[in-house]
Scaffold this active site. Structure first.
Site, PDB file in Angstrom:
ATOM      1  CD  GLU A 148     -43.340   4.177 -24.057  1.00  0.00           C
ATOM      2  OE1 GLU A 148     -42.725   3.797 -25.091  1.00  0.00           O
ATOM      3  OE2 GLU A 148     -42.792   4.754 -23.106  1.00  0.00           O
ATOM      4  CG  HIS A 186     -39.648  10.645 -24.033  1.00  0.00           C
ATOM      5  ND1 HIS A 186     -39.245   9.438 -23.533  1.00  0.00           N
ATOM      6  CD2 HIS A 186     -39.605  11.517 -22.978  1.00  0.00           C
ATOM      7  CE1 HIS A 186     -38.963   9.579 -22.238  1.00  0.00           C
ATOM      8  NE2 HIS A 186     -39.169  10.822 -21.880  1.00  0.00           N
ATOM      9  CG  ASP A 196     -38.572   7.878 -26.932  1.00  0.00           C
ATOM     10  OD1 ASP A 196     -37.766   8.580 -26.286  1.00  0.00           O
ATOM     11  OD2 ASP A 196     -39.671   7.529 -26.473  1.00  0.00           O
TER      12      ASP A 196
HETATM   13 ZN   LIG Z   1     -39.814   7.619 -24.287  1.00  0.00          ZN
END
Ligand SMILES: [Zn+2]
Length: 297
Positions: A148, A186, A196
């Site tokens: 992330e 993703h 994203d």
């Molecule tokens: Zn994501």
């Protein structure tokens, strides 16, 4: 022990204890780290159980005695999935990933300042992919490492953050032997739900470094259009794409779930085109898709 040496030993001990106390006191995640350790211990206990006890295994006709193989190791991830957090700060994301109710996590969180938080051992399963599909793989969480990037969903990704990401990717590729094609986003694995990382993410820079595939530049052929006398009327630029090229099939070969074709096109363009993410495939988009498709064949 001479006095001076005794004093030095005591001083070292005091300094070490002091450091330990400060380190513990300054970590705001000491409580959730305890929970991490507790869960890891439970999994370790289950791994140590001999013979292994799997659900409903009792109903099988068991062999006469337990035989453990001598040849095994841990399963490794074979994909890396990159996300943006769509949150306002790294601190907010660290909090989100340490609150059980959210049921979301990732192996790594990388701040805009380049700081890397390794939140979960690579051999364990994080909850970052959700309902997702890539090729025939329907459980990306089991086969991937989730990264992330702290980003509000719209902002560019600072150089410090990308530099750290490249370092993490280098380690992952080396440690887990992950193929270049398996560094994805993703939105690639969940095109109908996710967008994203955002369109400013430098996928080409990653591909140039060996993380993810990229298309080749193709020079268009100049095709002459002649009138009936054979004189050139005009010239048009034409990419050398076969007549029967099927974009939907190409998207599927690359890995996209084309159940929702428009979503798949949008996800493909978010990754490889970026300057526009409309669901219409222009000639240029088709050329990019064709070049990529050939690499995945
Ligand atoms: Zn994501």
């Amino acid at each position: 022990m001479p006095m001076i040496s005794q004093f030095a030993t005591r001083l070292t001990f005091l300094l070490f204890t002091g450091w330990l106390l400060t380190a513990c006191a300054s970590n705001p995640y000491a409580r959730t780290n305890k929970s991490y350790k507790k869960q890891v211990k439970a999994y370790a206990r289950s791994l140590r159980t001999i013979p292994g006890n799997n659900p409903a295994e009792d109903s099988l006709m068991q062999g006469d005695y337990w035989v453990g193989t001598t040849n095994f190791n841990l399963r490794r991830a074979n994909f890396v999935v990159i996300h943006h957090t769509a949150q306002n700060s790294t601190a907010q994301t660290l909090k989100t990933f340490t609150v059980p109710q959210t049921q979301v996590s990732a192996h790594y969180v990388i701040g805009r300042d380049g700081k890397v938080y390794h939140m979960l051992n690579d051999y364990l399963r994080a909850w970052h992919g959700g309902v997702s599909k890539w090729g025939n793989n329907t459980d990306l969480n089991s086969s991937s490492i989730g990264i992330e990037l702290d980003n509000n969903g719209l902002a560019p990704f600072p150089e410090a953050q990308i530099n750290s990401l490249l370092q993490v990717l280098a380690l992952l590729k080396k440690n887990h032997n992950i193929p270049s094609a398996n560094f994805i986003g993703h939105s690639d694995i969940a095109p109908d739900r996710k967008t994203d990382p955002n369109a400013l993410f430098p996928w080409k820079q990653l591909a140039d470094n060996g993380y993810g595939l990229w298309y080749d530049d193709m020079v268009p052929d100049t095709v002459g259009v002649l009138d009936i006398t054979g004189l050139a009327l005009d010239t048009v630029m034409k990419y050398n794409i076969p007549e029967n090229f099927n974009p939907e099939e190409a998207l599927r070969i690359i890995g996209y779930d084309t159940k929702d074709l428009e979503a798949a096109i949008r996800a493909f363009k978010l990754h490889f085109v970026q300057k526009d993410i409309t669901v219409i495939l222009t000639d240029e988009d088709k050329r990019i898709l064709y070049s990529l498709y050939k690499k995945y064949l």
